[in-house]
Design a protein around this motif. Sequence first.
Motif, PDB file in Angstrom:
ATOM      1  N   THR A 288      42.268  45.774  39.018  1.00 51.43           N
ATOM      2  CA  THR A 288      42.754  44.512  40.399  1.00 51.43           C
ATOM      3  C   THR A 288      43.740  45.334  41.263  1.00 51.43           C
ATOM      4  OG1 THR A 288      42.559  42.787  38.891  1.00 51.43           O
ATOM      5  CG2 THR A 288      43.879  42.211  40.873  1.00 51.43           C
ATOM      6  N   TRP A 289      44.395  46.409  40.894  1.00 54.86           N
ATOM      7  CA  TRP A 289      45.229  47.236  41.208  1.00 54.86           C
ATOM      8  C   TRP A 289      44.602  48.565  42.344  1.00 54.86           C
ATOM      9  CZ3 TRP A 289      45.230  52.368  41.683  1.00 54.86           C
ATOM     10  CH2 TRP A 289      45.939  52.880  42.071  1.00 54.86           C
TER      11      TRP A 289
ATOM     12  N   SER B 104      41.038  47.346  43.582  1.00 51.43           N
ATOM     13  CA  SER B 104      40.051  46.845  44.452  1.00 51.43           C
ATOM     14  C   SER B 104      40.936  46.896  45.944  1.00 51.43           C
ATOM     15  CB  SER B 104      40.053  45.413  43.772  1.00 51.43           C
ATOM     16  OG  SER B 104      40.847  44.727  43.584  1.00 51.43           O
ATOM     17  N   HIS B 105      42.388  46.127  45.600  1.00 57.08           N
ATOM     18  CA  HIS B 105      43.406  45.574  47.098  1.00 57.08           C
ATOM     19  C   HIS B 105      43.528  47.199  46.805  1.00 57.08           C
ATOM     20  CE1 HIS B 105      44.261  41.419  46.361  1.00 57.08           C
ATOM     21  NE2 HIS B 105      43.942  41.667  45.002  1.00 57.08           N
TER      22      HIS B 105
ATOM     23  N   ILE C 267      42.319  39.909  53.420  1.00 57.19           N
ATOM     24  CA  ILE C 267      41.704  40.424  52.029  1.00 57.19           C
ATOM     25  C   ILE C 267      41.667  39.107  51.011  1.00 57.19           C
ATOM     26  CG2 ILE C 267      42.208  41.556  50.417  1.00 57.19           C
ATOM     27  CD1 ILE C 267      44.005  43.885  52.375  1.00 57.19           C
TER      28      ILE C 267
ATOM     29  N   GLU D 221      40.365  37.745  47.390  1.00 59.72           N
ATOM     30  CA  GLU D 221      40.084  38.193  45.786  1.00 59.72           C
ATOM     31  C   GLU D 221      38.687  37.184  46.040  1.00 59.72           C
ATOM     32  OE1 GLU D 221      42.941  37.078  43.128  1.00 59.72           O
ATOM     33  OE2 GLU D 221      43.821  39.146  43.572  1.00 59.72           O
TER      34      GLU D 221
ATOM     35  N   CYS E 132      47.841  36.503  44.516  1.00 55.02           N
ATOM     36  CA  CYS E 132      47.210  37.885  46.373  1.00 55.02           C
ATOM     37  C   CYS E 132      45.641  36.831  46.308  1.00 55.02           C
ATOM     38  CB  CYS E 132      46.873  38.750  45.431  1.00 55.02           C
ATOM     39  SG  CYS E 132      48.788  39.816  45.252  1.00 55.02           S
TER      40      CYS E 132
ATOM     41  N   ASP F 249      49.792  42.139  42.591  1.00 58.71           N
ATOM     42  CA  ASP F 249      51.016  41.235  43.693  1.00 58.71           C
ATOM     43  C   ASP F 249      52.568  40.213  43.404  1.00 58.71           C
ATOM     44  OD1 ASP F 249      51.041  40.201  41.120  1.00 58.71           O
ATOM     45  OD2 ASP F 249      50.618  37.993  40.828  1.00 58.71           O
TER      46      ASP F 249
END
Length: 213
Positions: free
Chosen positions: A6-7, A9-10, A27, A29, A117, A142
């Motif tokens: 997840t980290w 991808s952001h 951005i 999800e 997020c 987040d």
Amino acid sequence: MSLLGTWRSHINAVRKVVESGWSSALILEDDADWDVTLKTQLQYFANCSRDLSNAGRNESHWVTSETITHNPYGDDWDVLWVGSCANPPAPENHRIFPGEGEQTHYVFAADGGMACCFGYAINYKSARSLLGWLLDLDEPVDFALSSYCGNHRCITVWPELIGSNRPPGSTSRDSDMGRSDDGTLREKGSTRNIVHSAILNMMERLGRRKPYQ
């Protein structure tokens, strides 16, 4: 591993903004959902965001359809956090606009206490500073973004305009972080705080259910 994914991808999305030199970007999800009236909601939100930069200019906190203009969101922001799952109380300096059904949306400057997020906008300047902030991975992304808002100009809205769709089936798929399967099944898909879900409406138009009118 899911937390790291997840980290990553952001981080990739924020870095893309910097490398491409984009003035701004939204951005989302992969399970993001919104109301079918999102365009109108964002017009209200834009007016509120811009008006917060001139707090005290208007006596009324309410923003109506008559005050909507085609101006952008203003320049005095680092993050427009339009999709979160926290329920922070609105401070005194806020703006209000009507939502769908009986909803009322509160727009205000967030200085922390946020989570999730689902959807947020950044500009080129904030992307550069946020990229460095997120590289220090010692908490979920987040929470890191929420900490960033404690030192930067973040405008948020509650209830959120962008949420996370929960599809029918196993509830273990609801989050990539801390998955557990207790056998619970969801019979009907839904998105919290979204009155007319765009995803559900799309399914309806494909013949699964009656579409929103």
